[in-house]
Design a protein around this motif. Structure first.
Motif, short mmCIF file in Angstrom:
data_model
loop_
_atom_site.label_atom_id
_atom_site.label_comp_id
_atom_site.label_asym_id
_atom_site.label_seq_id
_atom_site.Cartn_x
_atom_site.Cartn_y
_atom_site.Cartn_z
N ALA A 1 0.76 -1.20 0.07
CA ALA A 1 -0.08 0.05 -0.22
C ALA A 1 0.78 1.16 -0.20
O ALA A 1 0.59 2.21 -0.87
CB ALA A 1 -0.91 0.19 1.25
N VAL A 2 1.91 1.42 0.65
CA VAL A 2 2.80 2.45 0.90
C VAL A 2 3.42 2.65 -0.48
O VAL A 2 3.60 3.72 -0.86
CB VAL A 2 4.01 2.34 1.94
CG1 VAL A 2 4.92 3.16 1.99
CG2 VAL A 2 3.02 2.19 3.20
N PHE A 3 3.92 1.46 -0.95
CA PHE A 3 4.47 1.54 -2.52
C PHE A 3 3.89 2.20 -3.49
O PHE A 3 4.21 2.83 -4.22
CB PHE A 3 5.14 0.10 -2.82
CG PHE A 3 5.80 0.32 -4.18
CD1 PHE A 3 7.22 0.76 -4.32
CD2 PHE A 3 5.17 -0.27 -5.36
CE1 PHE A 3 7.74 0.53 -5.45
CE2 PHE A 3 5.82 -0.35 -6.60
CZ PHE A 3 7.00 0.03 -6.61
N THR A 4 2.41 1.52 -3.52
CA THR A 4 1.43 2.14 -4.30
C THR A 4 1.19 3.74 -4.27
O THR A 4 1.15 4.35 -5.30
CB THR A 4 0.34 1.33 -4.35
OG1 THR A 4 0.64 -0.05 -4.38
CG2 THR A 4 -0.86 1.78 -5.42
N ILE A 5 0.96 4.13 -3.02
CA ILE A 5 0.81 5.39 -2.71
C ILE A 5 2.00 6.25 -3.26
O ILE A 5 1.92 7.42 -3.90
CB ILE A 5 0.27 5.86 -1.26
CG1 ILE A 5 -0.80 5.10 -0.85
CG2 ILE A 5 0.57 7.17 -1.09
CD1 ILE A 5 -1.13 5.03 0.37
N TRP A 6 3.09 5.91 -2.91
CA TRP A 6 4.43 6.50 -3.31
C TRP A 6 4.69 6.78 -4.87
O TRP A 6 4.96 7.80 -5.33
CB TRP A 6 5.60 6.00 -2.97
CG TRP A 6 6.95 6.47 -2.97
CD1 TRP A 6 7.69 6.20 -4.07
CD2 TRP A 6 7.41 7.91 -2.51
NE1 TRP A 6 8.73 7.08 -4.12
CE2 TRP A 6 8.60 8.16 -3.11
CE3 TRP A 6 6.86 8.59 -1.83
CZ2 TRP A 6 9.22 9.16 -2.93
CZ3 TRP A 6 7.72 9.76 -1.08
CH2 TRP A 6 8.79 10.00 -1.84
N ASN A 7 4.16 5.72 -5.33
CA ASN A 7 4.19 5.61 -6.96
C ASN A 7 3.26 6.69 -7.61
O ASN A 7 3.54 7.49 -8.52
CB ASN A 7 3.59 4.26 -7.49
CG ASN A 7 5.11 3.49 -7.89
OD1 ASN A 7 6.12 4.04 -8.01
ND2 ASN A 7 4.78 2.23 -8.42
N ALA A 8 2.02 6.66 -7.02
CA ALA A 8 1.07 7.89 -7.49
C ALA A 8 1.47 9.08 -7.28
O ALA A 8 1.19 10.06 -8.08
CB ALA A 8 -0.27 7.45 -6.81
N VAL A 9 1.99 9.32 -5.96
CA VAL A 9 2.44 10.94 -5.68
C VAL A 9 3.61 11.09 -6.65
O VAL A 9 3.61 12.15 -7.07
CB VAL A 9 2.82 10.73 -4.18
CG1 VAL A 9 3.40 12.28 -3.88
CG2 VAL A 9 1.65 10.76 -3.22
N SER A 10 4.46 10.19 -6.68
CA SER A 10 5.96 10.53 -7.45
C SER A 10 5.42 10.83 -8.90
O SER A 10 6.13 11.58 -9.72
CB SER A 10 6.93 9.55 -7.39
OG SER A 10 6.38 8.12 -8.13
N GLN A 11 4.45 10.27 -9.53
CA GLN A 11 4.19 10.35 -11.11
C GLN A 11 3.44 11.77 -11.22
O GLN A 11 3.56 12.07 -12.19
CB GLN A 11 3.11 9.16 -11.53
CG GLN A 11 3.97 7.81 -11.68
CD GLN A 11 2.98 6.73 -11.92
OE1 GLN A 11 1.53 6.93 -12.03
NE2 GLN A 11 3.43 5.58 -12.22
N ASN A 12 2.70 12.17 -10.32
CA ASN A 12 1.90 13.27 -10.37
C ASN A 12 2.61 14.46 -9.97
O ASN A 12 1.77 15.55 -9.62
CB ASN A 12 0.64 13.02 -9.94
CG ASN A 12 -0.21 12.08 -10.61
OD1 ASN A 12 -0.14 12.19 -11.94
ND2 ASN A 12 -0.85 11.08 -9.97
#
Length: 92
Positions: free
Chosen positions: A16-27
């Motif tokens: 979950a933390v990895f998924t959130i971090w990916n979404a934030v870093s892409q946007n």
């Protein structure tokens, strides 16, 4: 069995933390661009928001009140509950 559940929850939390971090870093670049555009706006411009919709004029037929359809309550049906009445107990 007691050691498996904490490991599964730890893996789910990490995913979950990895998924959130990916979404934030892409946007993050888009958010920075929007923030810079907002800083460049003229602050003296007033923004007016009207949340009420102007209702169109009602037709004359719609203004006339019509009687409501009322449901006439019917009396409760009588159900015979024989166990409520005293009766003699007889053997066949």
């Amino acid at each position: 069995m007691t050691a498996i559940l904490p490991v599964i929850f730890a893996l789910a939390g990490t995913a979950a933390v990895f998924t959130i971090w990916n979404a934030v870093s892409q946007n993050i670049s888009t958010v920075k661009m929007l923030a810079s555009q907002i800083k460049g706006l003229d602050r003296t411009t007033a923004i007016t928001v009207n949340l009420l919709q102007n209702e169109p004029a009602l037709e004359p037929v719609a203004i006339v009140r019509r009687p409501r359809l009322t449901r006439v309550p019917h009396p409760k049906p009588i159900t015979h509950r024989l166990h409520q009445f005293d009766h003699s107990r007889s053997v066949a």
